[in-house]
Structures are given as structure tokens and as C-alpha cells.
Enzyme design. Structure first.
Site, mmCIF file in Angstrom:
data_model
loop_
_atom_site.group_PDB
_atom_site.id
_atom_site.type_symbol
_atom_site.label_atom_id
_atom_site.label_comp_id
_atom_site.label_asym_id
_atom_site.label_seq_id
_atom_site.Cartn_x
_atom_site.Cartn_y
_atom_site.Cartn_z
ATOM 1 N N ASP A 1 -21.454 -4.650 20.766
ATOM 2 C CA ASP A 1 -20.737 -5.749 21.395
ATOM 3 C C ASP A 1 -21.564 -6.743 22.209
ATOM 4 O O ASP A 1 -21.670 -7.910 21.852
ATOM 5 C CB ASP A 1 -19.636 -5.175 22.293
ATOM 6 N N CYS B 1 -18.210 -0.240 14.692
ATOM 7 C CA CYS B 1 -16.862 0.176 14.268
ATOM 8 C C CYS B 1 -16.311 -0.763 13.203
ATOM 9 O O CYS B 1 -16.519 -1.971 13.245
ATOM 10 C CB CYS B 1 -15.943 0.252 15.473
ATOM 11 N N GLU C 1 -12.916 -4.462 29.410
ATOM 12 C CA GLU C 1 -12.043 -4.446 28.242
ATOM 13 C C GLU C 1 -10.970 -3.391 28.469
ATOM 14 O O GLU C 1 -11.250 -2.331 29.033
ATOM 15 C CB GLU C 1 -12.820 -4.068 26.975
ATOM 16 N N SER D 1 -10.203 -5.479 24.059
ATOM 17 C CA SER D 1 -11.140 -5.152 22.989
ATOM 18 C C SER D 1 -10.794 -5.922 21.730
ATOM 19 O O SER D 1 -9.645 -6.300 21.498
ATOM 20 C CB SER D 1 -11.076 -3.649 22.711
#
Length: 553
Positions: free
Chosen positions: A120, A192, A443, A469
Site C-alpha cells: 500500500d 492481495c 484505515e 481500505s
């Protein structure tokens, strides 16, 4: 070469002796010295294999006549830090990453950089560093993980695991089913598998021109990922010889292209923090208003998890980001004459690019919707704006009126959800989680997933000055600016207030008069800082509002 300042001339004899202490030869020192920023660690699933990517990059550099010099970069796993104090460090780590790369690259006079992120905040932190330093640079990510499988054989991802908690608490699944989800939703290493923040930023790296084709979509476990890494290593040497720098590539038009593709593929709302922050380092201003203007004319062509049932491997099989961009050219929405790290423009790169599966990448003529995947809302709650992933909102929640239930932290809100205190027609208001108030703008996947797992995502909305998120779905509205900790109007919401939401119209409105808001403001007491020492305390003093990208000044 830039590196001449540490290796050339009689006066640099001591410097060369230090290189030779590490085993470098005169032949290696005669070549470009290329920093290889490796974010490998053993705590992030998307980074556990970056040592292999790094070795491939170094081989590519050596094959094309450069000298690779590896150095480490930190990273935070948003999934593992979710729902506790650790999440305060996630966004804040972006600035540490950019600062540390600047320090290494400038201090040691590298001629160029290959940056190897995946997850991220690492991707935008590295892009911020390249824009700031402005020496030839290229990014090569670790790639997405494959989708998992549910008990019924459907594709699953991390978001399903978070939602399974809510399903378990509400009695919809049993403990064995919860355990199956835990063991099967993340079957490989990689970022992910949905269009969450990591994959969003890796895809937008391609659009910004800073990554080779496939950077965002080729799965981590595929051999093609290693080949791309080798090509990135070879290409950085070419960029150095041609003196093509990040600011030659990341122009204002490149950022407008990125916002356009962002809307087309339904990226994480976190892109509305990162793109303005990266642009700021390049001396370019990107605003939420610009994002909304682009969203209004850009069709949504993809619905990847959490907005739909497709995953990154599906997008890759359909032709990847270049295929999405090729569809958008039909509507003349992109500038294809911007430079890329290939040394060529997109118009040159797009030869032989096709959309290989129109069920995954919708044709521009028949999109999922005529407007983009992200919407910016404004109103008396958020005078400077707030952000929602429109493509992941149920149709019945696009326009609604909700009753406020107010909580002063994520923990309070989660407890209320699990205790059954949230009902249909409510809007969960979570305060003091913004950049300063958090600090770190956490988040909040846990509350959104809990609601989804309990079947309330089509009946309950959320709004916060914190973040959600990329895996969140439903009417989850974040980044409310100004934030509560600095006296933004979101801090003045009380239990029982009604809030109107019209996502397609870009409106969010608290049904309270200006006079009443002013009365409440006089009684509002600024909160004590939650963190008073260490990095986060310093961060809170310097960080700006979410609508600026939460940059530091």
C-alpha cells in the site's frame, strides 16, 4: 555521471578505497551506479518474495552494463496492522519511505534507481521519492497474489475474510467455515488479489509511465514477473544513457491520465491521497475537484473485488492496464503522447494491444456505468470534500438519508456494531481518526467488513475523517476534510442527526442549521493528542489535511 562525485579523480581515492573494501572492481566503478531499493521483509505477504525480484533486477542491470547497489526500504502490512494501534503508522510510513530513499540516493550519488515495492504505502512513497530526487528511475512491483477459493468454489480474497468475522458474529457461518476462509482466502504470496490500494497504485504506476506493462497485473507467482524484473533492470541503464527522468515522465498530463484510469478500473479511495501527494513532489497540483470532473466523464469499465467478482489475475488475462487504456482511447480520454520508462510514448507502446475479454474489461461503448468508480462528495460536513468508492456501493445506497450514531474512535464503532447497536437506516460516524487526530489516518476495514458480513452494507452508511481500505465496500465515505481534530464540521455531528447522501450528485449534507452548528462549535472542546511522543507526534504536527494528499510541510 552523477556518481563521478564519489568515484572519479585523485581526490576521490579514499572513496574508491571504501568501495574496494566491499569488493567492487575498477570495471564496476566505471559503470553507472544504480541504487536498487528493495522493500523485502518477512512480515508482508506482498514482500516476502521481493528478494527474488531484486536478484532478477540486478541481473538485468549487470546484463546491460550497470552496477547494481542494493539497499533496504521499510514497509507496513496494512492487513496485519488493521484494527489496532499499528494502523496509525501505515500512512505515516509513506513519508519515511520517501525520505529514506532520498537520503540514500542523494548521499551516495546514484546515477539511477530501480525501486521494488508491492504494497500500500510503499508504492506511493517510492514514487514520491523519484519525483523529488528526479534521477532516472523505474518501479517494478512484486505483483498480486492469486485469488483464493470458498467452500462453494467461488473466488475469494482478503476482504471476504474480514467480512467472515461479521458473518460469524451474526451466526451466518460456523467456526469451521470461518477457519476455512482463514486458510484459503490468501493462497499465494503477493499483494492481495482485489483492486485494493496496493494493486491500485501498482496499476497507476503503469499509467504514470513509471512501470513497464504488466507491472500492476502480472501475478506474483508467474515467471513473467521475473522477466519483467530483468527488463526493468536493463531499462534503467537505457534511461540513464538517455537522461530520461521522472519529471519528464510524470507530467500534469500523466497525472490526468492516472486519474482517468483510476475511475475506469475502480481503484481504492486511497489513490485520492497518493496521487496528489506524488504530484506535489513533482511540482504539480492535483485536486479532488479535478478528480470529480474526470470521474463525471469517465466510464467504469472494471469491477474487481470488492466491487465485483473479478480479481487481478482476471484483469491480467484480459490484457491488463494497457488494454483498459486502449478502450479509453475510443473516447479520446487519454493523452498518449506522454513519455514512459520504455523511452517511448504510450501511442508507440500501444501497438498490438487488445482487450482479450470484454466480460472483464467492458468495452468503452457498454460500460458498467457512464461515470467513474470514485466520487468526491462535498457539503456542510466536508467543506473540502470526502471520498467514496462509488463502484462498490449498492444502488439503493447511492441516494439515501441516514440517522447518525457517533463514535470517537474506530474501536468504539466496532464494539457498537458487534453489540448489535447499529440498525438499518443508520450512518456510523467515526471521529478523530484523521491525519492529525488519529494520528495517521487509520484505515478502517474492520467496521465496513463487519457490516457487510452481517448483511447491513445495503442499509447502513459510514463516514469518517479517517480512511477506508481498498477492500472496503458499501457506502463507506472517508477523508472528510477538514477533519474533526482541527474543528471540522464532522466533529459537530450528534447522535440522532440526519444526513443526506447523494453520491451521483456529489452531495453530503447534515440536516442541521448553520446557527445550530455555530452554537455547537462554541461548546466543542479540542481533543487531547492521542500520541504525544515519537514519530507519530512529530507527524501530527506537520501533516496537512486529507484533501491535500496528507502531505507534510
Amino acid at each position: 555521471m552523477i556518481s563521478d562525485r564519489v568515484k572519479k579523480g585523485i581526490e576521490r581515492t579514499p572513496h574508491r578505497s571504501l568501495f574496494k573494501a566491499m569488493g567492487y572492481t575498477d570495471e564496476e566503478l566505471s559503470r553507472p551506479l544504480i541504487g536498487v531499493a528493495n522493500a523485502f521483509n518477512e512480515i508482508i505477504p506482498g514482500h516476502i518474495h521481493l528478494d527474488k525480484i531484486t536478484e532478477a533486477v540486478k541481473r538485468g542491470i549487470l546484463a546491460n552494463g550497470g552496477t547494481p547497489i542494493e539497499f533496504p526500504v521499510i514497509g507496513v502490512c496494512d492487513g496485519i496492522v488493521m484494527g489496532h494501534e499499528g494502523m496509525r503508522y501505515s500512512l505515516a510510513s509513506r513519508e519515511l519511505i520517501a525520505d529514506s530513499i532520498e537520503t540514500m540516493a542523494v548521499a551516495h550519488a546514484f546515477d539511477g534507481l530501480v525501486l521494488i515495492p508491492n504494497c500500500d504505502k510503499i508504492v506511493p512513497g517510492m514514487l514520491m521519492a523519484t519525483a523529488r530526487i528526479n534521477i532516472p528511475s523505474i518501479l517494478i512491483s512484486g505483483g498480486p497474489m492469486l485469488a483464493g477459493k470458498s467452500l462453494t468454489g467461488e473466488d475469494t480474497s482478503l476482504s471476504n475474510t474480514f467480512e467472515a468475522i461479521g458473518a460469524f458474529v451474526s451466526g451466518k457461518i460456523n467456526e469451521d467455515e470461518l477457519k476455512f476462509c482463514e486458510n484459503n482466502s490468501c493462497p499465494t504470496y503477493g499483494s492481495c488479489s482485489g483492486m485494493y490500494t496496493a494493486n491500485s497504485m501498482n496499476c497507476l504506476t503503469e499509467v504514470l509511465g513509471m512501470g513497464l506493462a504488466g507491472n500492476g497485473t502480472v501475478p506474483a507467482v508467474m515467471s513473467e514477473r521475473i522477466r519483467i524484473a530483468k527488463k526493468a533492470g536493463m531499462q534503467i541503464v537505457n534511461l540513464i544513457h538517455k537522461n530520461i527522468k521522472p519529471r519528464d515522465i510524470m507530467t500534469k498530463q500523466a497525472f490526468l491520465n492516472a486519474l482517468t484510469v483510476d475511475m475506469a478500473i475502480g481503484c481504492s479511495t486511497n489513490s485520492m491521497l497518493h496521487l496528489p501527494a506524488i504530484a506535489s513532489e513533482a511540482g504539480i497540483k492535483i485536486t479532488l475537484d479535478m478528480a470529480n470532473e474526470i470521474s463525471e466523464k469517465t466510464p467504469n469499465l472494471c469491477k474487481l473485488a470488492p466491487a465485483g467478482n473479478h480479481h487481478m489475475e482476471d484483469l491480467n488475462r484480459a490484457g491488463g492496464i494497457y488494454a483498459v487504456m486502449k478502450e479509453l482511447t475510443k473516447l479520446d480520454l487519454l493523452n498518449l503522447e506522454v513519455m514512459t520508462v520504455t523511452g517511448k510514448t504510450f501511442s508507440e507502446n500501444f501497438q498490438n494491444i487488445k482487450n482479450l475479454d470484454t466480460s472483464i474489461i467492458k468495452p468503452a461503448e457498454t460500460p458498467y456505468s457512464k461515470t467513474g468508480g470514485i466520487a468526491v462528495l462535498k457539503g456542510n460536513i466536508a467543506l473540502d470534500g470526502c471520498v467514496v468508492k462509488r463502484s462498490a456501493v449498492a444502488p439503493e445506497m447511492l441516494k439515501t438519508r441516514c440517522k447518525a450514531k457517533v463514535y470517537n474512535s474506530e474501536e468504539e464503532a466496532i464494539k457498537a456494531i458487534y453489540d448489535g447497536k447499529i440498525e438499518k437506516g443508520d450512518i456510523v460516524v467515526i471521529l478523530y481518526e484523521g491525519p492529525k487526530g488519529g494520528p495517521g489516518m487509520r484505515e478502517m476495514l474492520s467496521p465496513t467488513s463487519a457490516l457487510a458480513g452481517m448483511g447491513l452494507d445495503k442499509d447502513v452508511a459510514l463516514i469518517t475523517d479517517g480512511r477506508f481500505s481498498g477492500a472496503s465496500r458499501g457506502a463507506s465515505i472517508g477523508h472528510a476534510s477538514p477533519e474533526a481534530a482541527v474543528g471540522g464540521n464532522i466533529a459537530l455531528i450528534e447522535d440522532g442527526d440526519f444526513i443526506q447522501i447523494d453520491i451521483n450528485a456529489g452531495i453530503i449534507h447534515l440536516e442541521v442549521s448553520d446557527e445550530e452548528l455555530e452554537k455547537r462549535r462554541k461548546n466543542w472542546i479540542p481533543p487531547e493528542p492521542k500520541v504525544k511522543t515519537g514519530y507519530l507526534a512529530r507527524y501530527a504536527k506537520l501533516v496537512q489535511s486529507a484533501h491535500t494528499g496528507a502531505i507534510l510541510i
